[in-house]
Structure formats: structure tokens, C-alpha cells
Design a protein around this motif. Structure first.
Motif, mmCIF file in Angstrom:
data_model
loop_
_atom_site.group_PDB
_atom_site.id
_atom_site.type_symbol
_atom_site.label_atom_id
_atom_site.label_comp_id
_atom_site.label_asym_id
_atom_site.label_seq_id
_atom_site.Cartn_x
_atom_site.Cartn_y
_atom_site.Cartn_z
ATOM 1 N N TRP A 22 8.410 -10.854 2.013
ATOM 2 C CA TRP A 22 7.415 -9.726 2.575
ATOM 3 C C TRP A 22 7.426 -8.528 1.285
ATOM 4 O O TRP A 22 8.798 -8.111 1.296
ATOM 5 C CB TRP A 22 7.803 -9.207 3.873
ATOM 6 C CG TRP A 22 7.284 -10.029 4.778
ATOM 7 C CD1 TRP A 22 8.141 -10.836 5.584
ATOM 8 C CD2 TRP A 22 6.127 -10.269 5.323
ATOM 9 N NE1 TRP A 22 7.378 -11.605 6.755
ATOM 10 C CE2 TRP A 22 6.245 -11.209 6.624
ATOM 11 C CE3 TRP A 22 4.641 -9.780 5.312
ATOM 12 C CZ2 TRP A 22 4.864 -11.589 7.516
ATOM 13 C CZ3 TRP A 22 3.675 -10.049 6.113
ATOM 14 C CH2 TRP A 22 3.784 -11.116 7.029
ATOM 15 N N LEU A 23 6.591 -8.289 0.831
ATOM 16 C CA LEU A 23 6.490 -7.351 -0.489
ATOM 17 C C LEU A 23 6.625 -5.741 0.332
ATOM 18 O O LEU A 23 6.560 -4.813 -0.419
ATOM 19 C CB LEU A 23 5.455 -7.454 -1.373
ATOM 20 C CG LEU A 23 5.303 -9.082 -1.847
ATOM 21 C CD1 LEU A 23 4.060 -9.095 -2.749
ATOM 22 C CD2 LEU A 23 6.610 -8.927 -2.757
ATOM 23 N N VAL A 24 6.387 -5.793 1.601
ATOM 24 C CA VAL A 24 6.385 -4.447 2.240
ATOM 25 C C VAL A 24 7.261 -4.483 3.536
ATOM 26 O O VAL A 24 7.653 -5.659 3.800
ATOM 27 C CB VAL A 24 5.021 -3.803 2.660
ATOM 28 C CG1 VAL A 24 4.166 -3.595 1.505
ATOM 29 C CG2 VAL A 24 4.371 -5.007 3.501
ATOM 30 N N GLY A 25 7.615 -3.494 4.017
ATOM 31 C CA GLY A 25 8.429 -3.435 5.177
ATOM 32 C C GLY A 25 7.603 -3.646 6.516
ATOM 33 O O GLY A 25 6.601 -3.428 6.358
ATOM 34 N N ASP A 26 8.381 -4.252 7.507
ATOM 35 C CA ASP A 26 7.726 -4.432 8.702
ATOM 36 C C ASP A 26 7.382 -3.011 9.184
ATOM 37 O O ASP A 26 8.056 -2.095 9.470
ATOM 38 C CB ASP A 26 8.664 -5.035 10.002
ATOM 39 C CG ASP A 26 7.815 -5.577 10.922
ATOM 40 O OD1 ASP A 26 6.733 -5.444 11.284
ATOM 41 O OD2 ASP A 26 8.657 -6.104 11.978
ATOM 42 N N GLY A 27 5.937 -2.628 9.538
ATOM 43 C CA GLY A 27 5.514 -1.284 10.212
ATOM 44 C C GLY A 27 5.128 -0.636 9.145
ATOM 45 O O GLY A 27 4.728 0.605 9.427
ATOM 46 N N ASP A 28 5.148 -0.947 7.979
ATOM 47 C CA ASP A 28 4.634 -0.113 6.833
ATOM 48 C C ASP A 28 3.265 -0.005 6.872
ATOM 49 O O ASP A 28 2.538 -0.747 7.375
ATOM 50 C CB ASP A 28 4.925 -0.714 5.434
ATOM 51 C CG ASP A 28 6.310 -0.391 5.165
ATOM 52 O OD1 ASP A 28 6.797 -0.734 4.114
ATOM 53 O OD2 ASP A 28 7.126 0.223 5.906
ATOM 54 N N ASP A 29 2.690 0.979 6.128
ATOM 55 C CA ASP A 29 1.238 1.244 6.129
ATOM 56 C C ASP A 29 0.672 0.554 4.772
ATOM 57 O O ASP A 29 1.171 0.747 3.943
ATOM 58 C CB ASP A 29 0.636 2.789 5.988
ATOM 59 C CG ASP A 29 0.782 3.434 7.475
ATOM 60 O OD1 ASP A 29 1.078 4.394 7.495
ATOM 61 O OD2 ASP A 29 0.535 2.730 8.543
ATOM 62 N N VAL A 30 -0.331 -0.114 4.985
ATOM 63 C CA VAL A 30 -0.864 -0.796 4.085
ATOM 64 C C VAL A 30 -2.293 -0.960 3.600
ATOM 65 O O VAL A 30 -2.904 -0.524 4.593
ATOM 66 C CB VAL A 30 -0.433 -2.360 3.878
ATOM 67 C CG1 VAL A 30 0.876 -2.900 4.130
ATOM 68 C CG2 VAL A 30 -1.245 -3.111 5.077
ATOM 69 N N GLN A 31 -2.730 -0.735 2.372
ATOM 70 C CA GLN A 31 -4.102 -0.683 2.326
ATOM 71 C C GLN A 31 -4.874 -2.276 1.882
ATOM 72 O O GLN A 31 -3.963 -2.902 1.286
ATOM 73 C CB GLN A 31 -4.620 0.084 0.981
ATOM 74 C CG GLN A 31 -3.937 1.494 1.095
ATOM 75 C CD GLN A 31 -4.962 2.192 2.047
ATOM 76 O OE1 GLN A 31 -5.958 2.021 1.986
ATOM 77 N NE2 GLN A 31 -4.476 2.961 2.965
ATOM 78 N N ALA A 32 -5.956 -2.166 2.442
ATOM 79 C CA ALA A 32 -6.605 -3.659 2.095
ATOM 80 C C ALA A 32 -6.670 -3.806 0.962
ATOM 81 O O ALA A 32 -6.877 -3.071 -0.056
ATOM 82 C CB ALA A 32 -8.075 -3.436 2.824
ATOM 83 N N GLY A 33 -6.306 -5.019 0.439
ATOM 84 C CA GLY A 33 -6.273 -5.170 -1.024
ATOM 85 C C GLY A 33 -4.948 -5.303 -1.667
ATOM 86 O O GLY A 33 -4.852 -5.824 -2.849
ATOM 87 N N ALA A 34 -4.071 -4.760 -1.122
ATOM 88 C CA ALA A 34 -2.867 -4.559 -1.771
ATOM 89 C C ALA A 34 -1.909 -5.771 -1.397
ATOM 90 O O ALA A 34 -1.932 -6.386 -0.398
ATOM 91 C CB ALA A 34 -2.011 -3.205 -1.310
ATOM 92 N N ALA A 35 -0.985 -6.267 -2.444
ATOM 93 C CA ALA A 35 -0.307 -7.477 -2.293
ATOM 94 C C ALA A 35 0.736 -7.138 -1.367
ATOM 95 O O ALA A 35 1.540 -6.004 -1.550
ATOM 96 C CB ALA A 35 0.280 -7.932 -3.685
ATOM 97 N N VAL A 36 1.078 -7.912 -0.246
ATOM 98 C CA VAL A 36 1.926 -7.637 1.036
ATOM 99 C C VAL A 36 3.074 -8.607 1.043
ATOM 100 O O VAL A 36 4.044 -8.348 1.709
ATOM 101 C CB VAL A 36 1.287 -7.062 2.010
ATOM 102 C CG1 VAL A 36 0.662 -5.548 2.070
ATOM 103 C CG2 VAL A 36 0.541 -8.279 2.492
#
Lengths: 484, 329
Positions: A22-36
């Protein structure tokens, strides 16, 4: 509004992917299109972009494998929780290995222009072309006024990475069955009619959009993708033990159906596995009666003591012991040949509303009747409550399926791959026996053994059944654990 | 045999040939007899067919249309002239409630094979009461067919079809096109109503326009061709029923469209064309449907203001460029 994050299908032949990181943390805010997320298929490792913006909650851990289109997470609004009953729907990963596509689109460079509300600016023409070619508009740079994507911006582009699997409603639409009957065209949007015209699709074979109650452009596109996937799958080595042909290649219902049960979820898994089973094995069935007078007597005694096993438990116990004596039945066909499996794990089919599931009684042959009975009761209850864990569903080397409670004597069970045999258990009945002119009755049931003729022949199959029948005449032997 | 004649002569020839062919055809209107009509549309007809078949009427549009409706129901095939399109407003009850409705009200047992002819459009500095383009008003009425030719050939063929049509038709003659010369066969011929004409084929953008504006659009298209912009110009010719099929097929090819008309923009036929395109070809559009039309104002008398008021080739060019724009390309 919570949105599902689904395991993407990166190529027509990709069936599953494994979460590598997972490139982000569980519960992180992400933007559409960002690699996660980084996933692994058996051919490649690739990054997956968020399909929506929001707070990303994981539904899978590193190392978990998901079929394409299965939920691996949620995109949530502030303060929102994943919808209730959203436990992972992950089924055991299919044992078939499908090569992942090697034709991944090039990495995306610039994001499309969007409105403050997140809507991508694209002309209707561009949207249609993108849907037809499975292009992610989020990855296309628009050259029209205000950055609007126009059809010319899609020239030369083909499918883009984060495209959800066709079968699970790429556009988030819910499908209803195709409604066309006879010569009557189903209700359809103008755009759908035109797209179907353009592609030469018979609208009567296209599913309706359940929300709109008519064929839409999206359902036509889904239909076409299904047909393409089917064409691609069937061209992949007929000999491979790959999935059953997708239903999209089937003719439409010959009558307007009163209802249509979707071949998805459990129903879909059963359909796929059972078709695969019959399509890939040389299955045949024999029937043999087993006398159960001794078992009935033994059970009456235990009943008085308050812990009576079911008749099926007796049969499973006898079967487990028979399997240790006939190792060829406890086997699996591999590339190297018929692999004899040293440990016996008997799966028991449990009927559920709309399907069935086969939890596994681990180390079956080492259990006495009491232990086996306790475990089968526990697994059956867990199955009906939906509480089975993945390990409880894995590793079965043989299955037992019972239809006796419905008055069935013999039937032809279908082998649960990759096993090579399955035993069906019929109803317990009174039979009249004539022995040297003396007439008596006996408690009997019919065993139905289906086996894969590739693994062994009729004689060993019959001998295996005889062993079960013999063991059922001596229930005390079933209470003695067998070391395997 | 074909030769060049004017738009107004093509009209006149269609009427004369149909009157020769069918004794039930007759004309009535203000000053169309001895004078031949204010635009000479009916020149020479009274002399040829007599006062019974080419009737000069009092100045009463209600009476003229009413006469036509009655004669049509009685079995004749009248051509009734309203000098300026602006004046149809005077006879709207006869047109909307009688001519357009009788067949329906009598369950098909009464028919109204009547042709109303009238002069439309501006450009003559004729002021606000003699320059209007009111085609949208009459296209809104079920029961009427409306034609608006852009050239002499179409004029003769469409006028012939109007006279032969068994339901009420309104033939609008554009006042600025009356002298337009063009090839017209001498023998009678009919152009079917409801069939658009592709005046010029192109691949980049579709322009839908009619009457004088169709000619201006073709001129613009010729100019833009030198820049490599390929413009398709479609003249519906019949405004009611509208040939949506031809327009939609063109839009599917070009993915961009503008509508050009002389009438005011608000609730003009451009709105209807745009609506039909988004219904039938939404997924084929790369740009919003553009409209070039007059501002929401009466037609000015001043020649300078009127020229400013009417859609000009420059405005048509600008609109084409705006739907083709790809600033990021």
C-alpha cells in the motif's frame, strides 16, 4: 457516499492480483488518479491509481490475493464508515494460473482537467469513444476549450490501467437481465441504439441497466467487453483448465424471465468451478448400497448418552479411513502426474440460501467420531452464519455431499477441483432382504461415488466404496483415530 | 432543358405550370392580378388564366386565408398570398385554428390542400413590421408544413410540391433572394417535402442554415476551405417537417455543428435543431451546438443597424472557429 475500490483488471487474461504494497496509509485521504497501491500479478508488478477521491480504507493486507473486481478497499467521505456487512467477499484464489497481460498502457503523464466537483471535462463524443476503448479519461490530456477532452485526444490510445473488471460493472452500473423477446427490441436509450447499430450488436442480447430499466450506452459497452473477453478466453488454449465461458456469449432468455439470478458472488463461483470441473475431468459415477443397521444401533446408544453424531458423520468417518487405505482416491492431478496426498481433509457440502459451501474437516482420519461430529456441527453452523474463515475452506482432498434428507438415494455429485473424487450420501431407508428364503429388513443407504477416470479406474473406485460399506458395519472402528 | 432564371421566376413558373396542369388550382391575394404582386411573384398569371383563377382581394389577410380554407375544403387547390410574412399574424386564427386543424377536427373527412405564399426575411431596410423571420411560430403548429427555399432550383421544385400537397403548406420566399439566378429545368418537377439538401460536403463542422443564410454559409465554407477547414452545409429546405435524419448523420460525421438563422436567437428554430441533435447524437458531439442568429430585438430600419443585426459571414466564421477550437492542441 462510500465507493468500492476494486482489484483492477489490467488485461483481458488477468484473473487475480496480489497486494504487494500500500503506497498510502489505511485511512489516508487520497485524490482520484493518485497511485495508492502496488499489486503483483504473476507476470508483472504495477501501481494502481485511486479511482475516486476520499478517505481510503483498506479491505486487504499485503500478500492477500484478490480476483479482479473484488473489493480491496473503500473510498469514504469524512466521518463515513464502510457500509455494514462489508466483510471481505474474497473467495479462495482460483488455483488456475492465467497469464497476466503484458500490454500495460504507458504510464500516465498528465491528469485531465476537472471541475471543482471532480468531473472530468470531456466532450460526449470523447466519453463514448473512451467507453468503447476502455480508456481512462482521467489520464488523458484535453486540448479543447478549458482543457476539455475531445475525440481527437484519444486517437491512438488504447485501454488504460485502472479499468475495473468488465464483469463487475465497470461504470458502477447494476445489470438487469436482457429483456428482449422474439422480435421485440428492448427499451434502449438513443445513444445505446446508435452504439449498438455502429457495432452491429443485437440489442436483445444486451442486459438492461437495472437503475434505468433500459439498455444504456454503458450496458452495450459492457456487453461488447464481455464478448471480447469471451473471444479472447476461448482462443486461449482450449486444453487449459481456464474459466468457463462468460455468460455474455449465451443467447438471450427465450422468454422474458420472471427474475434472473445473477451469476456473481457465490453463485458465480459455483457456476465457474462446477463447469470447470466437468469440462476438465473424465468424471463418472457408481452407486453402491451400504447397510447401516450397526450404525443405527450405535447411534441410538450415543443418543441416549446425549451426543449422537449424524449419519453423515459416520459416513465421513468411514470415508476418511477408507481414504487412508486407498491413497489413490486421496489425490490430485498435477503436471507431474497423479499426486497421492498423505493427509486426509474431507470437505462437507453445506447447502445455503442460493448456493453451497464446502468447509473442510481438517485431519479427518485422525479424529474419533466425537471430535469429527463436534467439528462438523461447528463448521455447518459457521457456514450458515457466514463466519467461516479462509483456512476453513481450503485444503480439502475429498468431499462428501448429502442429499438423503430430501429423499434422494443416488445421484451424480460433481467433483470439487482439484480433488479426484467425491462421495454422495443418500437417504437412510428400510430395505427388504431375502436370504435363503428368509425375509428381513435392513437399514440402508446408497453411496454415489464420482471419480476422475484419469486418476484411477472403476475397480479401485468400487473397492474404495466397498471399504466404506465394510467400515460402516463396524462403528466401533470409526471411533479409533487412525494415524496417517 | 435547363437555363438560368431568377428565384421569383422559378416560383412563378411552378405556379403557372401547376395551373396549366390542374384546373382546380387558383390564386388569390393583394395586388397579385393586374399588378402581378408586390414582388412580381404572380406576374402575367391573370393575363394567362383570367380573373376567376387569379383573384385580386381586398386588404384583409383574414379574408384571404379564410377564402383559401373554404375553397380547399370545397375541393379546390388554392394558392393564397400574404404579401409580407409579418402579416400572417393578422390571419393567425384562420391559419392556426382553421387551416391546420380542420382535417383533424373532421376526422380526416375534410382536407385543406392550400398553399400560403409569403415574403420573409430582412435586408431591404423595410423596418420592424416588414422584415421578420417568423418561421418558428408556424413550425410550432401541428398540421402545417413550412418550406423556405434558398435557391431558384429548390424554389420551383418545392413550390410544385406545395401545390400538389393535400395539406396546408406555407411557402416562404426570401425577399433578398428574389433576384437570385440559378439553373432551373423548364419542365415541371417536384422536390419532396421534408428532405434536406447537403449544399456542400465537409468533414470538420456542420452548418445548418436555410434561405439567405444558407447561401452566406456556403460562401463562408468556401473561404474556410482555403485554410483547410472542411465545412458541411445542410439546408433543410423544409422547416416542418424537419429532416433530422440528414442533420444527425452529418453531425455524426463532423462531431461539431452550428445553426445559422436570421430569426432571433431565443426560441428560434436553432434551439429545436440543437435539441434534436443532443437527443439523437449526444455521444457524437465534441463541442456544444453553436447558434448564430439575430439578437432579441425587432429588426432595425437603419441599414447600418440592420446589417449589424443580421448574422454576417464574419459571425458565421467566428462561430465555426469557436466550435473547432482546440487551444491545447
Amino acid at each position: 457516499m462510500a465507493s468500492e475500490f476494486l482489484m483492477p483488471k489490467l488485461g483481458l487474461t488477468m484473473e487475480e492480483g496480489t497486494i504487494a504494497e500500500w503506497l498510502v496509509g489505511d485511512g489516508d485521504d487520497v485524490q482520484a488518479g493518485a497511485a495508492v497501491l502496488r499489486i503483483e500479478t504473476d507476470k508483472t508488478e504495477t501501481d494502481v491509481e485511486a479511482a475516486h477521491s476520499g478517505r481510503l480504507r483498506f479491505a486487504g493486507d499485503v500478500g492477500d490475493t484478490f480476483a479482479c473486481g473484488e473489493r480491496i478497499g473503500w473510498f469514504l467521505a469524512d466521518g463515513e464508515e464502510p457500509p455494514a456487512g462489508s466483510a471481505s467477499t474474497a473467495a479462495p484464489a482460483a488455483s488456475t494460473t492465467a497469464p497476466a497481460s503484458t500490454t500495460l498502457a504507458p504510464p500516465t503523464v498528465a491528469a485531465a482537467a476537472t471541475t471543482p466537483g471532480g468531473r472530468i471535462l470531456a466532450s460526449p463524443m470523447a466519453r463514448r469513444v473512451a467507453a468503447e476503448r476502455n480508456i481512462d479519461l482521467g489520464a488523458v490530456r484535453g486540448t479543447g476549450p478549458g482543457g476539455r477532452i475531445v475525440s481527437a485526444d484519444l486517437d491512438g490510445l488504447t485501454s488504460a490501467p485502472p479499468a475495473p473488471a468488465p464483469a463487475v460493472a465497470a461504470a458502477g452500473i447494476t445489470l438487469a437481465p436482457a429483456a428482449g423477446i422474439g422480435g421485440i427490441a428492448p427499451p434502449a436509450t438513443v445513444a445505446a441504439r446508435q452504439l449498438a447499430d455502429l457495432l452491429g450488436i443485437d440489442l436483445r442480447s444486451v442486459a438492461l441497466d437495472a437503475r434505468e430499466g433500459r439498455v444504456t450506452r454503458d450496458t452495450v459497452a459492457l456487453h461488447v467487453r464481455g464478448v471480447l473477453a469471451a473471444a479472447s478466453a476461448s482462443s486461449l488454449a482450449a486444453a487449459s483448465t481456464s474459466a468457463a465461458a462468460p455468460s455474455s456469449s449465451l443467447p438471450p432468455a427465450m422468454q422474458a424471465p420472471s427474475t434472473t439470478i445473477k451469476l456473481s458472488g457465490m453463485r458465480g463461483t459455483i457456476a465457474k468451478r462446477m463447469h470447470e470441473s466437468l469440462a476438465s475431468m473424465a468424471q463418472l459415477t457408481l452407486h453402491m448400497d451400504a447397510d447401516l443397521d450397526a450404525v443405527v444401533a450405535d447411534r441410538e446408544q450415543r443418543k441416549a448418552a446425549g451426543n449422537a453424531p449424524s449419519y453423515t458423520d459416520y459416513v465421513i468417518a468411514a470415508t476418511a479411513r477408507a481414504l487412508t487405505q486407498h491413497p489413490v482416491v486421496n489425490s490430485q492431478i498435477t503436471d507431474e502426474g497423479v499426486a497421492l496426498l498423505p493427509t486426509v481433509h474431507v470437505g462437507m457440502a453445506v447447502a445455503l440460501d442460493g448456493g453451497l459451501i464446502v468447509p473442510v474437516i481438517s485431519d479427518t482420519a485422525t479424529r474419533g467420531l466425537e471430535s469429527l461430529s463436534a467439528e462438523s456441527s461447528r463448521l455447518a453452523a459457521a457456514a450458515r452464519d457466514g463466519n467461516l474463515t479462509l483456512p476453513e475452506l481450503e485444503g480439502g482432498t475429498f468431499s462428501v455431499s448429502t442429499l438423503g434428507m430430501f429423499g434422494v438415494d443416488g445421484f451424480t455429485p460433481v467433483i470439487n477441483p482439484p480433488n479426484t473424487a467425491i462421495l454422495g450420501v443418500g437417504r437412510l431407508r428400510d430395505d427388504v432382504v431375502v436370504n435363503n428364503g428368509d425375509i428381513s429388513t435392513v437399514k440402508r443407504l446408497t453411496l454415489s461415488l464420482t471419480w476422475d477416470h484419469r486418476a484411477f479406474d472403476g475397480a479401485p473406485a468400487a473397492e474404495f466404496c466397498q471399504t466404506i460399506a465394510t467400515l460402516l458395519q463396524d462403528p466401533s472402528a470409526l471411533d479409533t483415530p487412525v494415524s496417517s | 432543358m435547363s437555363r438560368k432564371i431568377a428565384y421569383v421566376q422559378a416560383f412563378n413558373e411552378a405556379v403557372r405550370q401547376e395551373m396549366q396542369a390542374n384546373d382546380d388550382v387558383f390564386c388569390a391575394g393583394e395586388d397579385i392580378g393586374a399588378f402581378g404582386g408586390v414582388f412580381q411573384s404572380y406576374a402575367g398569371l391573370q393575363k394567362e388564366f383570367g380573373e376567376r383563377r387569379v383573384v385580386d382581394t381586398p386588404i384583409s389577410e383574414q379574408a384571404i386565408i379564410g377564402l383559401g380554407v373554404g375553397a380547399a375544403v370545397a375541393g379546390l387547390r388554392p394558392i393564397v398570398d400574404i404579401m409580407f410574412m409579418d402579416f400572417i399574424a393578422v390571419a393567425f386564427d384562420q391559419i392556426i385554428n382553421q387551416a391546420a386543424k380542420l382535417k383533424y377536427m373532421f376526422g380526416g373527412s375534410a382536407t385543406v390542400p392550400m398553399t400560403i405564399t409569403t415574403g420573409g426575411g430582412g435586408g431591404l431596410s423595410a423596418a420592424a413590421q416588414h422584415s421578420q423571420s417568423l418561421e418558428a411560430l408556424i413550425c410550432h403548429i401541428p398540421g402545417l408544413k413550412v418550406v423556405y427555399p434558398s435557391n431558384p432550383y429548390d424554389m420551383k421544385g418545392l413550390m410544385t410540391s406545395c401545390i400538389r400537397e393535400n395539406n396546408p403548406t406555407i411557402m416562404i420566399k426570401h425577399k433578398r433572394l428574389l433576384g437570385m439566378q440559378g439553373d432551373v429545368p423548364e419542365e415541371p418537377y417536384a422536390i419532396p417535402l421534408g428532405k434536406a439538401n447537403i449544399l456542400r460536403e465537409g468533414t470538420d463542422v456542420t452548418v445548418v442554415s436555410w434561405a439567405k443564410m444558407a447561401n452566406d454559409s456556403v460562401d463562408v465554407a468556401d473561404q474556410l476551405a482555403s485554410e483547410g477547414i472542411s465545412v458541411e452545409v445542410i439546408d433543410p429546405r423544409t422547416m416542418q417537417p424537419l429532416d433530422t435524419e440528414t442533420i444527425v448523420a452529418s453531425v455524426k460525421k463532423t462531431n461539431r455543428v452550428i445553426v445559422v438563422h436570421e430569426a432571433v436567437r431565443f426560441a428560434g428554430l436553432g434551439a429545436e435543431v440543437a435539441a434534436q441533435i443532443q437527443e439523437e447524437a449526444f455521444d457524437y458531439l465534441d463541442a456544444p451546438v453553436g447558434r448564430v442568429a439575430a439578437p432579441f430585438s425587432p429588426v432595425p430600419f437603419s441599414p447600418v443597424l440592420e446589417a449589424h443585426y443580421q448574422p454576417s459571414p464574419d459571425r458565421i466564421t467566428e462561430a465555426i472557429r469557436s466550435v473547432l477550437a482546440r487551444p491545447g492542441a
